[in-house]
Motif scaffolding. Structure first.
Motif, PDB file in Angstrom:
ATOM      1  N   VAL A  34      -2.538   7.210 -29.002  1.00 19.27           N
ATOM      2  CA  VAL A  34      -2.895   7.153 -27.583  1.00 19.27           C
ATOM      3  C   VAL A  34      -4.391   6.922 -27.364  1.00 19.27           C
ATOM      4  N   GLY A  35      -5.199   7.172 -28.344  1.00 18.78           N
ATOM      5  CA  GLY A  35      -6.627   6.885 -28.255  1.00 18.78           C
ATOM      6  C   GLY A  35      -7.350   7.744 -27.234  1.00 18.78           C
ATOM      7  N   LEU A  36      -8.235   7.109 -26.482  1.00 21.49           N
ATOM      8  CA  LEU A  36      -9.081   7.830 -25.531  1.00 21.49           C
ATOM      9  C   LEU A  36      -8.354   8.288 -24.272  1.00 21.49           C
ATOM     10  N   LEU A  37      -7.083   7.943 -24.123  1.00 18.95           N
ATOM     11  CA  LEU A  37      -6.328   8.429 -22.966  1.00 18.95           C
ATOM     12  C   LEU A  37      -5.962   9.898 -23.119  1.00 18.95           C
ATOM     13  N   ALA A  38      -6.050  10.416 -24.319  1.00 21.78           N
ATOM     14  CA  ALA A  38      -5.755  11.839 -24.563  1.00 21.78           C
ATOM     15  C   ALA A  38      -7.054  12.618 -24.477  1.00 21.78           C
TER      16      ALA A  38
ATOM     17  N   LEU B 253      -0.164   0.267 -33.182  1.00 25.07           N
ATOM     18  CA  LEU B 253      -1.121  -0.289 -32.232  1.00 25.07           C
ATOM     19  C   LEU B 253      -2.533   0.058 -32.683  1.00 25.07           C
ATOM     20  N   PRO B 254      -3.490  -0.817 -32.438  1.00 27.42           N
ATOM     21  CA  PRO B 254      -4.877  -0.397 -32.654  1.00 27.42           C
ATOM     22  C   PRO B 254      -5.190   0.770 -31.718  1.00 27.42           C
ATOM     23  N   VAL B 255      -6.039   1.663 -32.157  1.00 30.11           N
ATOM     24  CA  VAL B 255      -6.303   2.872 -31.380  1.00 30.11           C
ATOM     25  C   VAL B 255      -6.940   2.550 -30.030  1.00 30.11           C
ATOM     26  N   TRP B 256      -7.575   1.396 -29.900  1.00 26.06           N
ATOM     27  CA  TRP B 256      -8.222   1.019 -28.646  1.00 26.06           C
ATOM     28  C   TRP B 256      -7.291   0.289 -27.684  1.00 26.06           C
ATOM     29  N   ALA B 257      -6.116  -0.108 -28.113  1.00 27.47           N
ATOM     30  CA  ALA B 257      -5.222  -0.931 -27.289  1.00 27.47           C
ATOM     31  C   ALA B 257      -4.778  -0.253 -25.986  1.00 27.47           C
ATOM     32  N   PRO B 258      -4.315   1.003 -25.994  1.00 31.07           N
ATOM     33  CA  PRO B 258      -3.921   1.626 -24.710  1.00 31.07           C
ATOM     34  C   PRO B 258      -5.080   1.736 -23.728  1.00 31.07           C
ATOM     35  N   THR B 259      -6.231   2.155 -24.222  1.00 29.67           N
ATOM     36  CA  THR B 259      -7.400   2.267 -23.348  1.00 29.67           C
ATOM     37  C   THR B 259      -7.835   0.893 -22.870  1.00 29.67           C
TER      38      THR B 259
END
Length: 93
Positions: free
Chosen positions: A56-60, A5-11
């Motif tokens: 997980v990107g910025l959610l962590a 996943l792109p690192v921005w996708a979850p956020t």
């Protein structure tokens, strides 16, 4: 081979759900908006649990357990408040 996943996708997904919730609140459907905002927090918690740390990107922000608790508790409270308040409007006039 699994695609990453792109690192921005979850956020981005969480922000998209939260934006939909804010649109509903601004359209004076605040119960639906509150449920969407709480749901965005629960989606963030689910993604934080399910995804590996490098995706997980910025959610962590903190440790995994603390992040999940900080997403689940306000999410559930927000949904319960939106569902149980039956009177009143979110308007000034």
């Amino acid at each position: 081979m699994r695609t990453r996943l792109p690192v921005w996708a979850p956020t981005g997904l969480v922000l998209l759900i939260a934006a939909a919730g804010m649109v509903r609140v601004l359209m004076e459907h605040w119960r639906q908006g509150g449920v969407l905002l709480g749901g965005a927090l629960l989606v963030a918690a689910t993604l934080r649990v399910a995804l590996p740390p490098d995706e997980v990107g910025l959610l962590a922000i903190r440790s995994r357990v603390l992040d999940v608790v900080c997403y689940v508790v306000p999410g559930v409270v927000l949904i319960l408040l939106a569902i149980t308040i039956t009177r009143g409007q979110l308007t000034l006039a």
